[in-house]
Design a protein around this motif. Sequence first.
Motif, mmCIF file in Angstrom:
data_model
loop_
_atom_site.group_PDB
_atom_site.id
_atom_site.type_symbol
_atom_site.label_atom_id
_atom_site.label_comp_id
_atom_site.label_asym_id
_atom_site.label_seq_id
_atom_site.Cartn_x
_atom_site.Cartn_y
_atom_site.Cartn_z
ATOM 1 N N LEU A 72 26.827 -73.156 80.077
ATOM 2 C CA LEU A 72 26.163 -73.264 78.781
ATOM 3 C C LEU A 72 24.660 -73.093 78.967
ATOM 4 C CD1 LEU A 72 26.364 -73.944 75.730
ATOM 5 C CD2 LEU A 72 26.044 -76.344 76.361
ATOM 6 N N ASP A 73 24.070 -72.187 78.194
ATOM 7 C CA ASP A 73 22.621 -71.990 78.210
ATOM 8 C C ASP A 73 22.016 -73.019 77.245
ATOM 9 O OD1 ASP A 73 19.981 -71.191 77.903
ATOM 10 O OD2 ASP A 73 20.444 -69.049 77.968
ATOM 11 N N ARG A 74 21.646 -74.162 77.789
ATOM 12 C CA ARG A 74 21.195 -75.274 76.954
ATOM 13 C C ARG A 74 19.927 -74.944 76.175
ATOM 14 N NH1 ARG A 74 23.430 -80.056 77.972
ATOM 15 N NH2 ARG A 74 25.048 -80.091 79.561
ATOM 16 N N ALA A 75 19.020 -74.244 76.828
ATOM 17 C CA ALA A 75 17.754 -73.912 76.174
ATOM 18 C C ALA A 75 17.999 -73.025 74.956
ATOM 19 C CB ALA A 75 16.820 -73.223 77.163
ATOM 20 N N ARG A 76 18.878 -72.046 75.119
ATOM 21 C CA ARG A 76 19.188 -71.131 74.009
ATOM 22 C C ARG A 76 19.892 -71.871 72.868
ATOM 23 N NH1 ARG A 76 18.110 -68.138 70.430
ATOM 24 N NH2 ARG A 76 19.452 -66.435 69.761
ATOM 25 N N LEU A 77 20.851 -72.722 73.233
ATOM 26 C CA LEU A 77 21.570 -73.481 72.212
ATOM 27 C C LEU A 77 20.623 -74.421 71.467
ATOM 28 C CD1 LEU A 77 24.297 -74.190 70.924
ATOM 29 C CD2 LEU A 77 24.603 -75.917 72.709
ATOM 30 N N ARG A 78 19.694 -75.033 72.210
ATOM 31 C CA ARG A 78 18.734 -75.940 71.595
ATOM 32 C C ARG A 78 17.870 -75.188 70.583
ATOM 33 N NH1 ARG A 78 17.693 -78.741 76.048
ATOM 34 N NH2 ARG A 78 16.110 -77.276 76.733
ATOM 35 N N GLU A 79 17.458 -73.975 70.908
ATOM 36 C CA GLU A 79 16.657 -73.157 69.987
ATOM 37 C C GLU A 79 17.414 -72.902 68.684
ATOM 38 O OE1 GLU A 79 15.485 -69.481 71.729
ATOM 39 O OE2 GLU A 79 14.427 -70.413 73.407
ATOM 40 N N ILE A 80 18.700 -72.579 68.832
ATOM 41 C CA ILE A 80 19.516 -72.236 67.658
ATOM 42 C C ILE A 80 19.697 -73.446 66.746
ATOM 43 C CG2 ILE A 80 21.814 -71.517 66.888
ATOM 44 C CD1 ILE A 80 22.010 -69.867 69.512
ATOM 45 N N VAL A 81 20.107 -74.576 67.320
ATOM 46 C CA VAL A 81 20.411 -75.739 66.476
ATOM 47 C C VAL A 81 19.143 -76.408 65.942
ATOM 48 C CG1 VAL A 81 22.620 -76.157 67.620
ATOM 49 C CG2 VAL A 81 20.580 -77.365 68.411
#
Length: 213
Positions: A72-81
């Motif tokens: 899981l790309d946490r940084a990318r997911l954090r940006e989205i949510v």
Amino acid sequence: MHAKQTGSHFRVGLTGGIGSGKSTVAAAFAALGITVVDADIVARAVVAPGSDALAQISAFFGPQVLSADGQLDRARLREIVFADTDAKSWLNQLLHPRIRQHMLAQLDSAISPYSVLVAPLLLENQLNLLVDIVLVVDVSPETQLSRTMQRDQNSAELVQSIMAAQCSRAERLAAAHYVIDNEAPPAMLAGEVAKLHRIFLQLAEEKLAKSLT
């Protein structure tokens, strides 16, 4: 404040703002033979490659949230949510019950006299309902900022935004049964933890005795 209903096993909830030194305090309890359950580690395990949760996240958000090796790309997911409250709500509904279930399983299987649940968002996510008492690691906001910037090489703006998303220092202290002042020199920390360890052993013994009567 009264102890929560957590069975006969005594649980301590350990929390504090970013950069307060929670991990250092948790390691000191672990060195004394106490089972420590870290919410952040559990959260990472829940979305490990091959997990049902990661499959659902990938299906919902698309392959953009996966790194080349399937993590899981946490940084990318954090940006989205961060920019989409509906997506954040969906993610929380997926992950929070799973994380809670895993944490409870680890706490229930603890063989030490008491256990420690470490969670940055203990109060915000109402995880304090899973423990008997709350221990807060406390430092000033200025110390939080400087320590976190130095540790993570992040900008002041980013650290301040993370701090703003957490509950305030006053709210944490109001919820605390015990407080460790982590502004003191590191050499003093072991002594503070040892003192609390003796208190928690006594409280655990009292709770167990009460459950047997």
